[in-house]
Design a protein around this motif. Sequence first.
Motif, PDB file in Angstrom:
ATOM      1  N   TRP A  26       5.727  -8.938   3.780  1.00  0.00           N
ATOM      2  CA  TRP A  26       4.587  -8.057   4.040  1.00  0.00           C
ATOM      3  C   TRP A  26       4.709  -6.692   3.368  1.00  0.00           C
ATOM      4  O   TRP A  26       3.874  -5.827   3.596  1.00  0.00           O
ATOM      5  CB  TRP A  26       4.412  -7.873   5.544  1.00  0.00           C
ATOM      6  CG  TRP A  26       3.811  -9.049   6.237  1.00  0.00           C
ATOM      7  CD1 TRP A  26       3.724 -10.329   5.774  1.00  0.00           C
ATOM      8  CD2 TRP A  26       3.221  -9.062   7.542  1.00  0.00           C
ATOM      9  NE1 TRP A  26       3.119 -11.133   6.701  1.00  0.00           N
ATOM     10  CE2 TRP A  26       2.802 -10.392   7.793  1.00  0.00           C
ATOM     11  CE3 TRP A  26       3.009  -8.091   8.513  1.00  0.00           C
ATOM     12  CZ2 TRP A  26       2.175 -10.768   8.986  1.00  0.00           C
ATOM     13  CZ3 TRP A  26       2.392  -8.460   9.701  1.00  0.00           C
ATOM     14  CH2 TRP A  26       1.974  -9.769   9.936  1.00  0.00           C
ATOM     15  N   LEU A  78      -1.350  -4.861   6.297  1.00  0.00           N
ATOM     16  CA  LEU A  78      -1.746  -4.642   7.686  1.00  0.00           C
ATOM     17  C   LEU A  78      -3.002  -5.450   7.977  1.00  0.00           C
ATOM     18  O   LEU A  78      -3.920  -5.532   7.155  1.00  0.00           O
ATOM     19  CB  LEU A  78      -2.017  -3.150   7.903  1.00  0.00           C
ATOM     20  CG  LEU A  78      -2.265  -2.661   9.332  1.00  0.00           C
ATOM     21  CD1 LEU A  78      -0.951  -2.647  10.113  1.00  0.00           C
ATOM     22  CD2 LEU A  78      -2.856  -1.247   9.313  1.00  0.00           C
ATOM     23  N   ASP A 135      -0.575  -5.160  14.896  1.00  0.00           N
ATOM     24  CA  ASP A 135       0.144  -4.817  13.658  1.00  0.00           C
ATOM     25  C   ASP A 135       0.348  -3.307  13.571  1.00  0.00           C
ATOM     26  O   ASP A 135       1.433  -2.833  13.229  1.00  0.00           O
ATOM     27  CB  ASP A 135      -0.658  -5.266  12.429  1.00  0.00           C
ATOM     28  CG  ASP A 135      -0.632  -6.766  12.205  1.00  0.00           C
ATOM     29  OD1 ASP A 135       0.124  -7.471  12.887  1.00  0.00           O
ATOM     30  OD2 ASP A 135      -1.394  -7.225  11.332  1.00  0.00           O
ATOM     31  N   SER A 155       2.990  -2.132  15.943  1.00  0.00           N
ATOM     32  CA  SER A 155       4.326  -2.541  15.502  1.00  0.00           C
ATOM     33  C   SER A 155       4.805  -1.723  14.312  1.00  0.00           C
ATOM     34  O   SER A 155       5.974  -1.303  14.260  1.00  0.00           O
ATOM     35  CB  SER A 155       4.309  -4.030  15.132  1.00  0.00           C
ATOM     36  OG  SER A 155       5.555  -4.453  14.653  1.00  0.00           O
ATOM     37  N   TYR A 173       9.367  -4.442  10.581  1.00  0.00           N
ATOM     38  CA  TYR A 173       7.961  -4.662  10.948  1.00  0.00           C
ATOM     39  C   TYR A 173       7.483  -6.049  10.520  1.00  0.00           C
ATOM     40  O   TYR A 173       6.941  -6.811  11.324  1.00  0.00           O
ATOM     41  CB  TYR A 173       7.097  -3.571  10.309  1.00  0.00           C
ATOM     42  CG  TYR A 173       5.644  -3.947  10.100  1.00  0.00           C
ATOM     43  CD1 TYR A 173       4.771  -4.103  11.169  1.00  0.00           C
ATOM     44  CD2 TYR A 173       5.136  -4.125   8.804  1.00  0.00           C
ATOM     45  CE1 TYR A 173       3.438  -4.443  10.962  1.00  0.00           C
ATOM     46  CE2 TYR A 173       3.816  -4.453   8.589  1.00  0.00           C
ATOM     47  CZ  TYR A 173       2.962  -4.609   9.670  1.00  0.00           C
ATOM     48  OH  TYR A 173       1.642  -4.944   9.459  1.00  0.00           O
ATOM     49  N   ARG A 208       6.578  -9.115  13.183  1.00  0.00           N
ATOM     50  CA  ARG A 208       5.192  -9.561  13.320  1.00  0.00           C
ATOM     51  C   ARG A 208       5.022 -11.006  12.869  1.00  0.00           C
ATOM     52  O   ARG A 208       4.250 -11.763  13.479  1.00  0.00           O
ATOM     53  CB  ARG A 208       4.257  -8.642  12.517  1.00  0.00           C
ATOM     54  CG  ARG A 208       4.049  -7.288  13.126  1.00  0.00           C
ATOM     55  CD  ARG A 208       3.497  -7.398  14.538  1.00  0.00           C
ATOM     56  NE  ARG A 208       2.103  -7.869  14.549  1.00  0.00           N
ATOM     57  CZ  ARG A 208       1.544  -8.512  15.579  1.00  0.00           C
ATOM     58  NH1 ARG A 208       2.248  -8.809  16.649  1.00  0.00           N
ATOM     59  NH2 ARG A 208       0.278  -8.881  15.514  1.00  0.00           N
ATOM     60  N   ARG A 209       5.699 -11.418  11.835  1.00  0.00           N
ATOM     61  CA  ARG A 209       5.587 -12.818  11.421  1.00  0.00           C
ATOM     62  C   ARG A 209       6.083 -13.747  12.525  1.00  0.00           C
ATOM     63  O   ARG A 209       5.491 -14.801  12.781  1.00  0.00           O
ATOM     64  CB  ARG A 209       6.345 -13.066  10.110  1.00  0.00           C
ATOM     65  CG  ARG A 209       5.653 -12.476   8.892  1.00  0.00           C
ATOM     66  CD  ARG A 209       6.249 -12.997   7.590  1.00  0.00           C
ATOM     67  NE  ARG A 209       7.661 -12.696   7.448  1.00  0.00           N
ATOM     68  CZ  ARG A 209       8.148 -11.541   6.997  1.00  0.00           C
ATOM     69  NH1 ARG A 209       7.308 -10.579   6.629  1.00  0.00           N
ATOM     70  NH2 ARG A 209       9.446 -11.358   6.881  1.00  0.00           N
TER      71      ARG A 209
END
Length: 402
Positions: A262, A270, A291, A294, A312, A316-317
Amino acid sequence: MRVKIACVGGGPASLYFSILMKLQDPSHDITVHERNPAGSTYGWGVTYWAGLLDKLREGDPASALAVSENSVSWSDGVAHVGTRTTVAPGDEGFGIGRRRMLDLLAERARSLGVRVEYESEITADRLPEADLVVAGDGVNSALRERHADHFGSEIGHGRNRYIWLGTTKVFDSFTFSFVETEHGWIWAYAYRFGDDRSTLVIECSPQTWTGLGLDSAGESEGLALLEELFAGLLGGHGLIGRAQADGAARWLTFRTLTNRTWHRGNLVLLGDAAHTTHYSIGAGTTLALEDAISLARALHEHADLETALTRYGRERRAELLPVQSAARHSAQWYENLPRYIGLPPAQMFALLGQRHSPLLPYVPPQLYYRIDRAAGRLETLRRFKRWLGPRVARGVQARARR
């Protein structure tokens, strides 16, 4: 430490991220660049659940209060299948106009010293000079596409066609309506987002879409046909095809976007620029705001930018995996609607609520319904269902790889 941040794209995630970063340190130099004019946005209303409000209150009580005060709520779910109707209680859900949410977040951001610049287009080959550039420019992100190989971007296309519309009909409950035509079933998801407006998302198979002539109909002709098909649902109200004078509603196929990583240097993805989840689970805006939360937390906890962005993306993944799985199964439930539509109304609605299950596609619907009913009463069977579901899914995946 004072940081210069440029957010590209003025959606909810970029605006809320800018708010959180200003609250962390008012000296941060933050600009949100939005290429469209102020007040210009796609879509109608967005949905969310109480858990999001709790997270917004934790991050910024003022934003949470503004969003809450401008939202409407419902608890029941209603399904119309032809002439049959089923009502079932559910968790409290909320709706708010997308434009209203953007206005509220932009106002809050500006009050904290964020510069929100409209009609400010940022191109992928000329990024702003900043310590951090946030690509919040949506599923069609030009910033991501320039480095698609690095991000490992993959896009999958759904089979069904859908169109995002508005109506002056105000629905008291989250409503599903399934209409049978000579070319197959067509259905709508409807929910209100204000005192005088509702969102209506209409979906059908590609065969139904072409059979009804919706593939070749102009906007006014297509809306007239849809108003006729959903006359019972609309109760004399019309459909609105465009939220802006210069826009038009279009039939689309849903694109599910994933990215292997990301961030690239000081550029980070994002919201919809990083991932999408099928609209049938109503989580897009919530996930984008999560997102933002985070990313702001990672930057607060890690002074080193590379470490913060890596943390991050990884977190998130991982958090998105079960949501993306649920969204995938939800989309497939609708793509296989004939499997369920002939069930008695109560059973059909129950399985509509279970459409996220990885087990459901591999068990006869009526058997699954009986298991689910029993599992609701017996903890032993409930544990068995949880144990069996992932194993069946893994077994199918293993067979598919052979």
